[in-house]
Design an enzyme around this catalytic site. Structure first.
Site, mmCIF file in Angstrom:
data_model
loop_
_atom_site.group_PDB
_atom_site.id
_atom_site.type_symbol
_atom_site.label_atom_id
_atom_site.label_comp_id
_atom_site.label_asym_id
_atom_site.label_seq_id
_atom_site.Cartn_x
_atom_site.Cartn_y
_atom_site.Cartn_z
ATOM 1 N N CYS A 2 38.188 -42.395 -29.378
ATOM 2 C CA CYS A 2 37.684 -43.702 -29.367
ATOM 3 C C CYS A 2 36.783 -44.422 -30.449
ATOM 4 C CB CYS A 2 37.001 -43.906 -28.192
ATOM 5 S SG CYS A 2 38.121 -43.493 -26.760
ATOM 6 N N ARG A 27 41.639 -41.948 -36.131
ATOM 7 C CA ARG A 27 40.932 -41.097 -34.992
ATOM 8 C C ARG A 27 41.933 -41.180 -33.565
ATOM 9 N NH1 ARG A 27 34.734 -41.178 -35.461
ATOM 10 N NH2 ARG A 27 34.801 -41.116 -32.976
ATOM 11 N N TRP A 81 41.072 -44.225 -26.472
ATOM 12 C CA TRP A 81 42.025 -43.113 -26.212
ATOM 13 C C TRP A 81 41.935 -42.944 -24.801
ATOM 14 C CZ3 TRP A 81 41.570 -37.791 -24.953
ATOM 15 C CH2 TRP A 81 42.770 -37.129 -25.156
ATOM 16 N N ASN A 118 32.335 -45.119 -25.586
ATOM 17 C CA ASN A 118 32.866 -43.731 -25.996
ATOM 18 C C ASN A 118 32.417 -42.668 -25.139
ATOM 19 O OD1 ASN A 118 34.428 -45.067 -28.220
ATOM 20 N ND2 ASN A 118 33.266 -44.110 -29.646
ATOM 21 N N GLY A 119 33.353 -42.071 -24.640
ATOM 22 C CA GLY A 119 32.818 -40.803 -23.769
ATOM 23 C C GLY A 119 33.039 -40.622 -22.424
ATOM 24 N N GLU A 509 49.071 -21.500 -35.899
ATOM 25 C CA GLU A 509 48.739 -22.680 -36.260
ATOM 26 C C GLU A 509 49.878 -23.570 -36.753
ATOM 27 O OE1 GLU A 509 46.763 -26.185 -38.445
ATOM 28 O OE2 GLU A 509 46.335 -24.787 -36.620
ATOM 29 N N LYS A 513 51.212 -27.025 -35.413
ATOM 30 C CA LYS A 513 51.594 -28.180 -36.061
ATOM 31 C C LYS A 513 52.846 -28.826 -35.535
ATOM 32 C CE LYS A 513 48.126 -28.907 -38.439
ATOM 33 N NZ LYS A 513 47.362 -28.356 -37.169
ATOM 34 N N GLU A 516 52.689 -30.257 -32.040
ATOM 35 C CA GLU A 516 51.819 -31.703 -32.176
ATOM 36 C C GLU A 516 52.469 -32.973 -32.724
ATOM 37 O OE1 GLU A 516 47.051 -30.887 -33.407
ATOM 38 O OE2 GLU A 516 48.711 -30.178 -35.035
ATOM 39 N N HIS A 532 57.535 -7.096 -25.116
ATOM 40 C CA HIS A 532 56.620 -7.005 -24.035
ATOM 41 C C HIS A 532 56.759 -8.625 -23.377
ATOM 42 C CE1 HIS A 532 54.545 -3.551 -24.778
ATOM 43 N NE2 HIS A 532 54.331 -3.810 -25.946
ATOM 44 N N LYS A 631 42.099 -37.983 -33.256
ATOM 45 C CA LYS A 631 41.655 -37.112 -34.327
ATOM 46 C C LYS A 631 40.372 -36.505 -33.921
ATOM 47 C CE LYS A 631 41.767 -35.683 -38.556
ATOM 48 N NZ LYS A 631 42.842 -34.468 -38.832
#
Length: 636
Positions: A2, A27, A81, A118-119, A509, A513, A516, A532, A631
């Site tokens: 946010c 963001r 968000w 925000n929060g 990573e 990606k 995402e 395994h 973000k």
């Protein structure tokens, strides 16, 4: 996550508010809105609070603002968000309170209080019940609307006093900006656990959750600390701390911050992620600029005036282990650094997911160097983990961070500032590789301080690091070959990534990606773990990406690859030129330009970034703003 923008001026600030939201789009958000006090404009003395909200992009909000002729010299704006309540207009900010015994505050005019937040407010349900008992009706499922009604319930002619009393009842994290209909030239802000900055102008003042939102408006910024409240009026402002004590300029200095808006321009690239992938040679060069040798001073903690706050050599002399705290992509950079720190610096290194660390019982060691990694320096989980470690008595702290003015840098003893520049794409690329560069420098500095780095080794490592930008350019030239892989992956719904040793975090990573931005289910495993369990998943419709540098584990990795082929799996291999892995039926090979030894993770991750990017493009997803993601994660 946010974003907040607020302003008190003597001119129409709606264009500034909307432009600020556009600069915060990177963001991530799923709704946006703006509210102004129309009476703040001299030509509309009878006006009140008026807002516009949208679940589309900021561009649509701009069209709505234009159609409604929204104008005001005082206003607040927000990108949301979703946490509490679905992405819907009635849950979008700014939220209004119309007072007790009024209809639900769905109308976009005539509110008594307007608020953005925000929060996360942890006691919102308790406060909601109390306010409902007092006659307040709720029109959203958000925790934010609770704050708006709470401020209204406490208002007795002074907005600052009402906000001060309200935040004293809040449990959780917040950054807020508030207006009241009876005070047309005033905005009050407060922060605890979520970032908020004050922008100082000439005859006008601003609030924002990120200094970049104010680029081109003012470069004079005050960073609010935990518990601070700020009162903005057109020609003045003042701040108080959590105890209500007035703060002087010496306590909260005005800093010049160059948050250039040009950094967010797309240029010739199709997406910001593509632009940022190709910016990595320059970002690495900038991150290493000025590094002439391995000296502890590279990590000194500095005060705002540039003087040394904490000398790194003193800290490095005292520590006997390293604890890395990070989330997401930054966590994977920490996992790679563990291999470097233990192999080169000979120090025990543990890596913890920051969001989990403070919720378990651990054994603190006051001689541990606690290293946090964060692109923004405001990651809520990582900040909370840092503070938890400090409370446990681990006071030797260092951050590797991309924002020199962030909370992470201010709260750690030591710091290394990466110079990735602004990263717009939600899926991190250049922030990751610059973090790896900074962590490798930290490894060498620790090794030197412990007597494990000879002058010859230092010279060799520095030569390799200085060559990284050129080596990265050669890797980026592999893009056409990666695109051919992406055409295959775009048809798949699952993928497996394999790596061994320090390249296992790179496989992690790469899988992150892909999932995402393309929404393909992707998992990564150490290649030796295939038998395994994961081997049961391997079929011809499960592509297997293998990171295969020519190192001491190559022969074992080849055996793991044969296990995949024996089950009908199709391999996509990133191999060094001398690894003797050839393309054949069921094996697709891209040859890396050169083997890069300890620094090869920085090179091998780039084709994985390109693979995710081009696969997402082929599938038609929103590359820069993937669904459900943000973000800068400033809430837990």
């Amino acid at each position: 996550m946010c974003g907040i923008v607020g302003a008190v001026s003597q001119r129409n600030i709606v264009p500034i508010l909307v432009q600020g939201l556009q600069r915060l789009e990177y963001r991530g958000y799923d709704s946006c809105g703006v509210a102004v006090h129309e009476a703040s404009m001299g030509n509309n003395p009878m006006g009140g609070l008026h807002r516009a909200r949208s679940t589309a992009r900021v561009a649509e909000l701009q069209a709505q603002v234009d159609a409604e002729h929204l104008q005001g010299a005082t206003g607040i704006a927000h990108t949301r968000w979703a946490t509490h309540g679905a992405p819907a207009v009635h849950n979008a900010h700014p939220h209004f309170s119309h007072g007790p015994n009024a209809a639900p505050a769905e109308t976009d005019r005539a509110g008594r209080v307007a608020l953005v937040h925000n929060g996360i407010i942890e006691n919102h349900q308790e406060l909601r019940r109390m306010l409902q008992a007092r006659g307040y009706a709720f029109s959203s499922q958000t925790d934010t609307e609770v704050i708006a009604h709470l401020v209204d319930s406490l208002y007795d002619g002074d907005l600052f006093d009402a906000v001060k009393a309200a935040v004293a009842q809040l449990h959780g994290a917040y950054a807020i900006a508030v207006m009241h209909k009876d005070e047309p030239h005033r905005v009050v802000g407060a922060r605890a656990g979520s970032p908020l900055v004050l922008g100082v102008g000439v005859g006008e003042n601003f609030l924002a959750s990120d200094a970049m939102a104010l680029a081109g408006v003012t470069d004079q910024v005050v960073y609010l600390k935990e518990g601070d409240l700020v009162d903005l009026q057109p020609g003045r402002y003042w701040l108080v701390d959590h105890d209500g004590q007035r703060l002087s300029e010496a306590q909260r200095p005005v800093r010049t911050v160059h948050a250039h808006s040009g950094a967010a321009e797309l240029g010739p690239y199709r997406h910001y992620m593509q632009k940022e992938i190709f910016e990595q040679p320059r970002a690495i060069a900038d991150t290493l600029e000025g590094v002439q040798g391995i000296v502890p001073e590279l990590f000194d903690g500095l005060d705002a005036d540039g003087s040394t706050r904490t000398a790194a050599w003193r800290v490095f002399k005292e520590i006997d282990s390293v604890l890395i705290l990070a989330c997401g992509t930054s966590y994977y950079s920490g996992c790679a650094a563990k291999y470097w720190i233990e192999a080169i610096a000979k120090l025990t290194c543990n890596v913890e997911v920051a969001s989990e660390y403070r919720y378990r019982t651990s054994v603190p060691n006051p001689k541990t160097l606690v290293v946090t990694i964060s692109q923004s320096g405001e990651t809520a989980d990582t900040l909370a983990a840092l503070r938890h470690a400090q409370r446990l008595g681990m006071t030797h702290t260092l951050t590797v961070c991309n924002v020199a003015t962030s909370a992470m840098v201010r709260e750690c003893e030591l710091a290394y500032i990466t110079r990735a520049g602004v990263e717009i794409g939600v899926a991190s690329t250049k922030a990751f590789t610059t973090q790896l560069a900074g962590l490798f420098l930290l490894t060498l500095a620790l090794a030197q301080s412990k007597g494990h780095l000879s002058q010859e080794q230092e010279a060799q490592y520095l030569t390799s690091m200085r060559h990284l930008p050129v080596a990265l350019q050669a890797v980026l030239a592999l893009e056409p070959q990666v695109i051919s892989w992406a055409e295959d992956f775009a048809k798949m719904e699952n993928a497996l990534f394999l790596g061994r040793g320090i390249h296992y975090p790179i496989a992690l990573e790469g899988a992150l990606k892909l999932k995402e931005i393309s929404y393909i289910h992707a998992e990564a495993y150490p290649a030796g773990e295939l038998k395994h369990g994961p081997l049961a998943l391997v079929t011809s419709s499960m592509p297997v990406v293998t990171v295969a540098p020519h190192d001491e584990l190559l022969e074992k990795l080849k055996n793991n690859m044969q296990e995949v082929r024996a089950r009908g799996g199709v391999l996509y291999v990133l191999a060094d030129g001398d690894s003797q892995i050839e393309s054949e039926d069921g094996i697709h090979v891209i040859r890396m330009p050169e083997h890069y030894g300890a620094l090869s993770p920085i090179l091998h991750v780039v084709p994985l970034q390109l693979l995710a990017y081009h696969t997402a493009v082929a599938r038609g997803t929103d590359v820069d703003k993937p669904r459900n993601l943000a973000k800068s994660l400033t809430v837990e």
